[in-house]
Every structure is written in C-alpha cells, then in structure tokens.
Design an enzyme around this catalytic site. Structure first.
Site, PDB file in Angstrom:
ATOM      1  N   ASN A  38       0.713  -1.077   0.509  1.00  0.00           N
ATOM      2  CA  ASN A  38       0.137   0.136  -0.076  1.00  0.00           C
ATOM      3  C   ASN A  38       0.300   1.623   0.099  1.00  0.00           C
ATOM      4  O   ASN A  38       1.779   1.378   0.848  1.00  0.00           O
ATOM      5  CB  ASN A  38      -0.967   0.471   1.360  1.00  0.00           C
ATOM      6  CG  ASN A  38      -1.950   1.462   0.636  1.00  0.00           C
ATOM      7  OD1 ASN A  38      -2.804   1.438  -0.075  1.00  0.00           O
ATOM      8  ND2 ASN A  38      -2.877   1.193   2.164  1.00  0.00           N
ATOM      9  N   ARG A 148     -13.965  -4.945  15.270  1.00  0.00           N
ATOM     10  CA  ARG A 148     -13.172  -4.175  16.243  1.00  0.00           C
ATOM     11  C   ARG A 148     -13.922  -3.072  16.343  1.00  0.00           C
ATOM     12  O   ARG A 148     -14.911  -2.666  15.496  1.00  0.00           O
ATOM     13  CB  ARG A 148     -11.755  -3.923  15.073  1.00  0.00           C
ATOM     14  CG  ARG A 148     -10.859  -2.760  15.831  1.00  0.00           C
ATOM     15  CD  ARG A 148      -9.671  -3.212  14.238  1.00  0.00           C
ATOM     16  NE  ARG A 148     -10.367  -1.705  13.187  1.00  0.00           N
ATOM     17  CZ  ARG A 148      -9.220  -0.833  12.835  1.00  0.00           C
ATOM     18  NH1 ARG A 148      -7.606  -1.709  12.551  1.00  0.00           N
ATOM     19  NH2 ARG A 148      -9.600  -0.443  12.043  1.00  0.00           N
ATOM     20  N   TYR A 160      -7.204   7.575  12.598  1.00  0.00           N
ATOM     21  CA  TYR A 160      -7.375   5.914  12.064  1.00  0.00           C
ATOM     22  C   TYR A 160      -8.801   5.490  11.614  1.00  0.00           C
ATOM     23  O   TYR A 160      -8.995   5.368  13.006  1.00  0.00           O
ATOM     24  CB  TYR A 160      -5.803   5.655  12.784  1.00  0.00           C
ATOM     25  CG  TYR A 160      -5.869   4.725  12.264  1.00  0.00           C
ATOM     26  CD1 TYR A 160      -5.967   3.817  10.665  1.00  0.00           C
ATOM     27  CD2 TYR A 160      -6.435   3.299  13.102  1.00  0.00           C
ATOM     28  CE1 TYR A 160      -5.712   3.155  10.014  1.00  0.00           C
ATOM     29  CE2 TYR A 160      -6.116   1.855  12.568  1.00  0.00           C
ATOM     30  CZ  TYR A 160      -6.073   1.826  10.974  1.00  0.00           C
ATOM     31  OH  TYR A 160      -5.608   0.358  10.591  1.00  0.00           O
ATOM     32  N   ASP A 211      -7.260  -1.056  16.993  1.00  0.00           N
ATOM     33  CA  ASP A 211      -6.528  -0.954  17.116  1.00  0.00           C
ATOM     34  C   ASP A 211      -5.657   0.645  17.304  1.00  0.00           C
ATOM     35  O   ASP A 211      -6.373   1.991  16.824  1.00  0.00           O
ATOM     36  CB  ASP A 211      -6.277  -0.862  15.264  1.00  0.00           C
ATOM     37  CG  ASP A 211      -4.904  -1.112  14.823  1.00  0.00           C
ATOM     38  OD1 ASP A 211      -4.389  -0.871  15.355  1.00  0.00           O
ATOM     39  OD2 ASP A 211      -5.134  -0.489  13.506  1.00  0.00           O
ATOM     40  N   HIS A 213      -2.393   1.704  16.432  1.00  0.00           N
ATOM     41  CA  HIS A 213      -1.887   1.776  15.222  1.00  0.00           C
ATOM     42  C   HIS A 213      -0.437   2.867  15.665  1.00  0.00           C
ATOM     43  O   HIS A 213      -0.417   3.552  15.283  1.00  0.00           O
ATOM     44  CB  HIS A 213      -2.675   3.016  14.326  1.00  0.00           C
ATOM     45  CG  HIS A 213      -2.654   2.232  12.850  1.00  0.00           C
ATOM     46  ND1 HIS A 213      -2.017   3.840  11.989  1.00  0.00           N
ATOM     47  CD2 HIS A 213      -2.328   1.396  11.715  1.00  0.00           C
ATOM     48  CE1 HIS A 213      -1.658   2.867  10.549  1.00  0.00           C
ATOM     49  NE2 HIS A 213      -2.248   1.565  10.399  1.00  0.00           N
ATOM     50  N   GLU A 237      -4.615  -4.178  19.425  1.00  0.00           N
ATOM     51  CA  GLU A 237      -3.155  -4.486  17.642  1.00  0.00           C
ATOM     52  C   GLU A 237      -2.202  -3.605  18.150  1.00  0.00           C
ATOM     53  O   GLU A 237      -2.663  -1.181  18.385  1.00  0.00           O
ATOM     54  CB  GLU A 237      -3.888  -4.122  16.753  1.00  0.00           C
ATOM     55  CG  GLU A 237      -3.427  -4.388  16.200  1.00  0.00           C
ATOM     56  CD  GLU A 237      -4.096  -4.061  14.467  1.00  0.00           C
ATOM     57  OE1 GLU A 237      -3.470  -3.812  13.508  1.00  0.00           O
ATOM     58  OE2 GLU A 237      -5.327  -4.662  14.244  1.00  0.00           O
ATOM     59  N   GLU A 263       2.115  -6.688  11.253  1.00  0.00           N
ATOM     60  CA  GLU A 263       1.401  -6.381  10.102  1.00  0.00           C
ATOM     61  C   GLU A 263       1.958  -6.205   9.186  1.00  0.00           C
ATOM     62  O   GLU A 263       2.118  -5.832   8.434  1.00  0.00           O
ATOM     63  CB  GLU A 263      -0.645  -5.589  10.380  1.00  0.00           C
ATOM     64  CG  GLU A 263      -0.423  -4.025  10.108  1.00  0.00           C
ATOM     65  CD  GLU A 263      -1.562  -2.926  10.291  1.00  0.00           C
ATOM     66  OE1 GLU A 263      -1.449  -1.882   9.860  1.00  0.00           O
ATOM     67  OE2 GLU A 263      -2.635  -3.718  10.800  1.00  0.00           O
ATOM     68  N   ARG A 284       0.959 -10.875  13.962  1.00  0.00           N
ATOM     69  CA  ARG A 284      -0.244 -10.761  12.977  1.00  0.00           C
ATOM     70  C   ARG A 284       0.208 -10.025  11.259  1.00  0.00           C
ATOM     71  O   ARG A 284       0.110 -10.174  10.290  1.00  0.00           O
ATOM     72  CB  ARG A 284      -0.877  -8.906  12.714  1.00  0.00           C
ATOM     73  CG  ARG A 284      -1.714  -9.018  13.916  1.00  0.00           C
ATOM     74  CD  ARG A 284      -2.763  -7.496  14.167  1.00  0.00           C
ATOM     75  NE  ARG A 284      -2.823  -6.702  13.561  1.00  0.00           N
ATOM     76  CZ  ARG A 284      -3.691  -6.966  11.962  1.00  0.00           C
ATOM     77  NH1 ARG A 284      -4.727  -8.528  12.443  1.00  0.00           N
ATOM     78  NH2 ARG A 284      -3.855  -5.941  11.317  1.00  0.00           N
ATOM     79  N   ASP A 317      -6.687  -3.161   1.160  1.00  0.00           N
ATOM     80  CA  ASP A 317      -5.199  -3.016   0.767  1.00  0.00           C
ATOM     81  C   ASP A 317      -4.178  -4.764   0.920  1.00  0.00           C
ATOM     82  O   ASP A 317      -2.681  -4.701  -0.101  1.00  0.00           O
ATOM     83  CB  ASP A 317      -4.208  -2.625   1.895  1.00  0.00           C
ATOM     84  CG  ASP A 317      -2.979  -2.488   3.379  1.00  0.00           C
ATOM     85  OD1 ASP A 317      -4.342  -3.663   3.386  1.00  0.00           O
ATOM     86  OD2 ASP A 317      -2.661  -2.236   3.379  1.00  0.00           O
ATOM     87  N   GLU A 340      -8.631 -11.192  10.373  1.00  0.00           N
ATOM     88  CA  GLU A 340      -8.890 -10.003   9.915  1.00  0.00           C
ATOM     89  C   GLU A 340     -10.093 -10.048   8.667  1.00  0.00           C
ATOM     90  O   GLU A 340      -8.979 -10.117   7.728  1.00  0.00           O
ATOM     91  CB  GLU A 340      -8.011  -8.505   9.739  1.00  0.00           C
ATOM     92  CG  GLU A 340      -8.673  -7.323   9.796  1.00  0.00           C
ATOM     93  CD  GLU A 340      -7.629  -6.256   9.568  1.00  0.00           C
ATOM     94  OE1 GLU A 340      -7.902  -4.871   9.730  1.00  0.00           O
ATOM     95  OE2 GLU A 340      -6.309  -6.513   9.526  1.00  0.00           O
ATOM     96  N   TRP A 403       1.621   7.236  12.726  1.00  0.00           N
ATOM     97  CA  TRP A 403      -0.298   7.270  12.049  1.00  0.00           C
ATOM     98  C   TRP A 403      -0.438   6.380  12.176  1.00  0.00           C
ATOM     99  O   TRP A 403      -1.491   6.085  12.570  1.00  0.00           O
ATOM    100  CB  TRP A 403      -0.518   7.399  10.404  1.00  0.00           C
ATOM    101  CG  TRP A 403      -1.416   7.758   9.492  1.00  0.00           C
ATOM    102  CD1 TRP A 403      -2.369   8.012  10.346  1.00  0.00           C
ATOM    103  CD2 TRP A 403      -1.684   6.373   9.062  1.00  0.00           C
ATOM    104  NE1 TRP A 403      -3.818   8.108   9.981  1.00  0.00           N
ATOM    105  CE2 TRP A 403      -3.472   7.153   9.241  1.00  0.00           C
ATOM    106  CE3 TRP A 403      -1.458   5.648   8.498  1.00  0.00           C
ATOM    107  CZ2 TRP A 403      -3.510   6.087   8.214  1.00  0.00           C
ATOM    108  CZ3 TRP A 403      -2.355   4.318   7.954  1.00  0.00           C
ATOM    109  CH2 TRP A 403      -3.471   4.943   7.517  1.00  0.00           C
TER     110      TRP A 403
END
Length: 403
Positions: A38, A148, A160, A211, A213, A237, A263, A284, A317, A340, A403
């Site tokens: 992504n 989630r 986000y 999340d 993030h 997460e 991730e 993840r 993505d 997910e 972010w």
C-alpha cells in the site's frame, strides 16, 4: 513437472490499487500471487518485472522451497517490505500451481483442515461512540463474533480507522499524503468510554478488538491496556512502534490485556524476539508482506512453541488473492487465532473471482484446486493505476508522529 514459461505483473485499481503476479507453465497451468504494498505498489511491480521474472523462466514450479531460498538469499540484500512482498507473490503463485496440478486446495497440501473455518473480525467505526456501537450491532446481526471498534476523537478532525460518512474506509486517500492532527491525551480518554458502551450494548459473548496503530509510548499503551481490562478486550493491536521491542515487555508488566502486533513485519526476524519473550499474544504478519505461505508458516510454527496465535492482517490493501492464501494457511495451522476481514468492494471482487466464502462469523477458503482465486486480466485493464498515499500524523504542536 510444470516449467515456468511466463510471468506477468498486473497493476490495476478496481476501487484501490493492487499488484498481481500471474505465473504461467508449459502445461498451461497458471498461478496467481498478490504483490500489493500500500502506497508503494509500483516499487514492487518494478522489482518483480525487472529483477525476479527473468529469474523464474525455465524453473520447475514445483520447487517452491528452492525458489524461495533462491530469491531470498540470491539477492544478497535480504528482507525489507519490497523484497519480501515480491517473494510472497511468487510463493503464492507457486502454491496455487501445485494445488492445481495435484487437484487439491492448498490447505490440503499443508496438512489438511485443523478447524471448520477461520473466525474473522469485522470493522465497526463511526464519528462518535454511538455511531460505532450502532455499527457493531449491525456486525453482530450479520453473524460476526468478533468486532474491531474505532471511533472519532472529540476535538480531532479525523482519526485512523474511521470512514467518511457513507463511504467504506480506505486509508490511502490522496495523491499526496494528507496530514492529520493527533492528541494522545484526547485519545486515551475516549477509548475506555467506547469499550464501556460497546460491552454494555453487545454483552459478554462478542470479542471486542481495537487498533492503536503504533501511536502510543509503551507506558501510555500500558495505561490503555489497564483501563480496558474491565471490558475484556480480545486484543489491542500495535500499541507502540515495534522497532523498540523491549517496549512490549514494559507493557506486559502493567496489563493483562492481550497484545497483537506485526502487520508491518516482513520476516521471522522481526517477530522472533517478541515471540520468544512471550511479549505478545497474537502475531499479525501477513502472507503478502512476510514472504508468502512458505515463510508465514515458519513464523506461525515458531509462535506455536510459545502459545502465540496468528491474527493476520486482512485490510482491503490485500487483494482477494492474499486473503485466499491467508485462509488456506489459517485453516491448516494448529495455532490460528483470528483473521481480519474488511470486505472488498463489488468492483474488486469482480476483478478477482474467488471461491472463499463467509458464513456465521467465519471464512472458509473453499475446495477449488489451488488457492481458488484468479484475476480477470481484461477487466483489470479497465481500471488503471491511481497514485494513492497513506496519511501522516502530526501532534497538535506540529511534531510528526506515527500514523
């Protein structure tokens, strides 16, 4: 033995950008692999077309492990998201070919099913707590057993995980990176309120996830984990950036809230210390960014030794090719945890016809030979690439933030 005669790199944007590798063998068998990174899609497309495809022609497609090692060790410059995403695309395509030649779905080649299906979690989000709870109730009505929760933060223009009104959430939202303003203090106040409202509305039997993030320091993440303990979250997460892995030990000292991370990981070496120190509960790493089925299976096997389960990234993505590969692996391994699921748009699903199916809160990869997914190249050609970047965050004083 099927000999590779051609490999095509397809870049398409049916709703968002995807990169797909299609490998063709001399007997007519084909296989597909996802190569989407992504915001950096064209970097992987070039890596494949210019550096990997020439090395594939003439090779035995059945030699999956040997080709994986050749692409990983042979480049000398190992790891990194671009390299590992490209390797993953080849790996998925070769497993797809092997399954088609054998006449079996890939999960059967991995040892057969360890469960009836892969439990998935959906995304409930909204501008307010009430909006998010309403979305969560709709997910429950659709059969989701895990949801989630993300909501807007009062005083911040955007957050986000929260979609624009009436739109599906898509983080890559501009031809140049958009800039968001972030406040940790405001965020830490609202999330416990969100979980309190959701637990009251949904009851004790629905798994609730969140999340972070990467936006908190370890001690801030520990405070959030402790504040959420009364609501029994399934996990938080990416509570803090994983570059400083000792930070997860600090979080673990202060809260029993389960932790998921990975991730953005692209190899077993990113996850090794976190797994072996038992600083996390769910890994993840995803099939497309962590070297494909071959390498993600190694990560899962290591995690299984330490009672860490998988919870693979599955946002939009990742194309349906990657989702299919994740489901085949998830169905087979003993320590699957959860998958997910952000459903793709109908236009995306038309370009990527697939056999996997949703029912009662779970996905099953289906029993078609191989991965059970393909790409309609003619239709893909009608959706040209559109440059799109992920946003960036700044604190209220202008400092650049995660972010």
């Amino acid at each position: 033995m099927p000999i590779i005669t051609e490999a095509r790199v397809v870049v398409t944007s049916p709703g968002r950008n995807f990169v797909t590798l299609k490998v063709v063998c001399d007997d007519g068998t084909t296989g597909v692999g996802d190569a989407t990174l992504n915001g950096r899609e064209l970097a992987v497309a070039s890596y494949l077309a210019d550096h990997i495809v020439p090395c594939l022609i003439g090779r035995d497609a059945h030699r999956i492990e040997d080709i994986w090692q050749y692409l990983y060790k042979g480049a000398y410059w190992r790891r990194g998201p671009v390299t590992m995403t490209a390797i993953a695309a080849v790996d998925m395509a070769l497993w797809d070919i092997k399954g088609k030649v054998a006449g079996l779905p890939v999960y059967q080649l991995l040892g057969g099913a360890s469960r009836d299906g892969c439990m998935v979690y959906g995304h409930a989000n909204g501008a307010t707590i009430a909006d998010t709870v309403d979305a969560a109730l709709r997910h429950r009505a659709e059969g989701y057993r895990a949801i989630r929760l993300q909501c807007g933060v009062p005083g911040l223009a955007s957050t986000y995980g929260v979609a624009r009104p009436g739109e599906a959430y898509e983080p890559a939202d501009g031809t140049l990176p958009t800039e968001s303003v972030w406040s940790t203090e405001r965020y830490l106040r609202i999330v416990p309120e969100l979980f309190a409202a959701a637990r009251e509305a949904l009851g004790p039997d629905i798994h609730l996830l969140h999340d972070v993030h990467h936006r908190l320091t370890p001690i801030e993440a520990a405070r959030l984990g402790r504040d959420l303990e009364p609501y029994r979250p399934f996990w938080i997460e990416d509570p803090t950036p994983a570059e400083n892995q000792d930070g997860f030990r600090l979080i673990r000292q202060h809260t029993t809230t389960p932790i998921a991370v990975g991730e953005v990981f692209n190899s077993i070496w990113d996850a090794k210390a976190l797994i072996e120190s038992q600083s996390i509960d769910y890994i993840r790493a995803t099939v497309v960014h962590a070297g494909g089925i071959t390498h993600l299976r190694r990560i899962a096997a290591l995690a299984d030794l330490y009672q860490v389960r998988t919870g693979c990234h599955g946002a939009t993505d990742l194309s349906p090719v990657a989702m299919a590969a994740a489901l085949h692996l998830g169905l087979a391994i003993p320590n699957f945890g959860i998958q997910e699921l952000m459903p793709h748009l109908p236009v995306t699903q038309a370009v990527f016809p697939h056999a996997y199916r949703y029912a009662d809160g779970s996905l099953h990869p289906g029993d078609a030979p191989g991965l059970g997914v393909d790409i309609d190249e003619a239709l893909a050609a009608t959706h040209p690439y559109v440059r799109a970047y992920l946003p960036v965050n700044r604190l209220e004083d202008g400092t650049l933030w995660s972010w």
